[in-house]
Design an enzyme around this catalytic site. Structure first.
Site, short mmCIF file in Angstrom:
data_model
loop_
_atom_site.label_atom_id
_atom_site.label_comp_id
_atom_site.label_asym_id
_atom_site.label_seq_id
_atom_site.Cartn_x
_atom_site.Cartn_y
_atom_site.Cartn_z
N CYS A 171 -5.82 13.17 3.21
CA CYS A 171 -7.27 12.99 3.05
C CYS A 171 -7.84 12.07 4.12
O CYS A 171 -7.40 10.93 4.27
CB CYS A 171 -7.57 12.41 1.67
SG CYS A 171 -9.31 12.06 1.37
N HIS A 213 -8.86 7.45 7.91
CA HIS A 213 -7.84 8.10 7.08
C HIS A 213 -7.71 7.31 5.79
O HIS A 213 -7.52 6.10 5.79
CB HIS A 213 -6.50 8.14 7.82
CG HIS A 213 -5.58 9.21 7.32
ND1 HIS A 213 -5.17 9.29 6.00
CD2 HIS A 213 -5.00 10.27 7.96
CE1 HIS A 213 -4.36 10.34 5.85
NE2 HIS A 213 -4.26 10.96 7.03
N HIS A 214 -7.81 8.04 4.67
CA HIS A 214 -7.76 7.40 3.36
C HIS A 214 -6.40 6.76 3.09
O HIS A 214 -6.27 5.87 2.24
CB HIS A 214 -8.09 8.43 2.27
CG HIS A 214 -8.65 7.83 1.03
ND1 HIS A 214 -8.61 6.48 0.74
CD2 HIS A 214 -9.28 8.42 -0.04
CE1 HIS A 214 -9.18 6.26 -0.43
NE2 HIS A 214 -9.60 7.41 -0.93
N ALA A 215 -5.37 7.18 3.81
CA ALA A 215 -4.04 6.62 3.61
C ALA A 215 -3.99 5.13 3.93
O ALA A 215 -3.20 4.38 3.36
CB ALA A 215 -3.01 7.37 4.45
N ARG A 273 0.81 -1.22 0.00
CA ARG A 273 0.00 0.00 0.00
C ARG A 273 0.85 1.27 0.00
O ARG A 273 0.32 2.39 0.12
CB ARG A 273 -0.94 -0.02 1.21
CG ARG A 273 -2.07 1.00 1.11
CD ARG A 273 -3.08 0.92 2.23
NE ARG A 273 -4.00 2.03 2.13
CZ ARG A 273 -5.04 2.09 1.32
NH1 ARG A 273 -5.31 1.05 0.52
NH2 ARG A 273 -5.81 3.15 1.27
#
Length: 216
Positions: free
Chosen positions: A26, A185-187, A13
């Site tokens: 984001c 958290h989009h991370a 990822r």
């Protein structure tokens, strides 16, 4: 409890994490309605049942157990436990209590009751002191229902753990529903992961129909 560091060089990822953590920071929230009919028509207490269900699914998936440590390193907790709000009627403010996660529902509820009896009357933000680092926040806003809810955190782009907020439950067409807002958290967490969480959470809630206890 173990905190396993993520090797960014080999992490599948890495590209997504770098994009949503550094290039375009984001976070996002999603609000859903959960069917809690089995809890409300049974004999289970609502709040500990929801805490157990959320904690169970959090502990299934790594993306909900990731954080950045004090040295700026990204890692995954082996286990998480809920840190949840309780309302102090006399001060009209809230306090936080954390409860150790136990996979057995009955034992978890016993630990919840023990914590409430021991710390429930304490005032201040942390009614039960010394929260472990491997806790995640859960809030209950039982005075109104809502269809959308999000938190505006000044330093939220560096916060990876999920945040859960429940609202007031209500009855509609013979079923009981409760709103839940999930902020992530989009991370570390995409829409797929959040939707999978919601679906599994609903399944866990359904499975609690045969568990007893004093109704709340």
């Amino acid at each position: 409890m173990e905190f396993r560091l993520v090797d960014l060089k080999t992490w599948k990822r890495k590209e997504y994490f770098t994009h949503y953590f550094e290039s375009v920071p984001c976070t996002y929230s999603m609000t859903v309605k959960l069917d809690i009919t089995t809890i409300k028509t049974g004999k289970a207490k609502l709040y500990p049942a929801l805490l157990y269900a959320v904690s169970t699914v959090v502990n299934r998936h790594e993306e909900f157990r990731m954080t950045v440590d004090d040295e700026g390193q990204i890692g995954i907790f082996s286990e998480m436990m809920p840190c949840y709000t309780i309302f102090q009627k006399d001060t009209e403010m809230f306090s936080n209590i954390w409860t150790e996660y136990i996979g057995d529902y009955t034992e978890f509820c016993k630990q919840y009751e023990k914590d409430m009896q021991q710390y429930g009357e304490n005032k201040g933000m942390m009614a039960k002191p010394n929260p472990p680092v491997n806790t995640f926040p859960v809030s209950m806003i039982p005075w109104t229902t809502f269809e959308g809810f999000n938190l505006n955190l000044q330093k939220g782009y560096g916060y990876l753990l999920p945040i859960f907020t429940f609202g007031r439950y209500y009855e509609e067409n013979g079923k009981y529903w409760i709103p839940l807002s999930i902020q992530v958290h989009h991370a570390v967490c995409d829409g797929f992961h959040t939707c999978r969480f919601i679906n599994e959470l609903q399944d866990v809630i359904q499975s609690l129909q045969n568990h007893g206890g004093d109704e709340e």
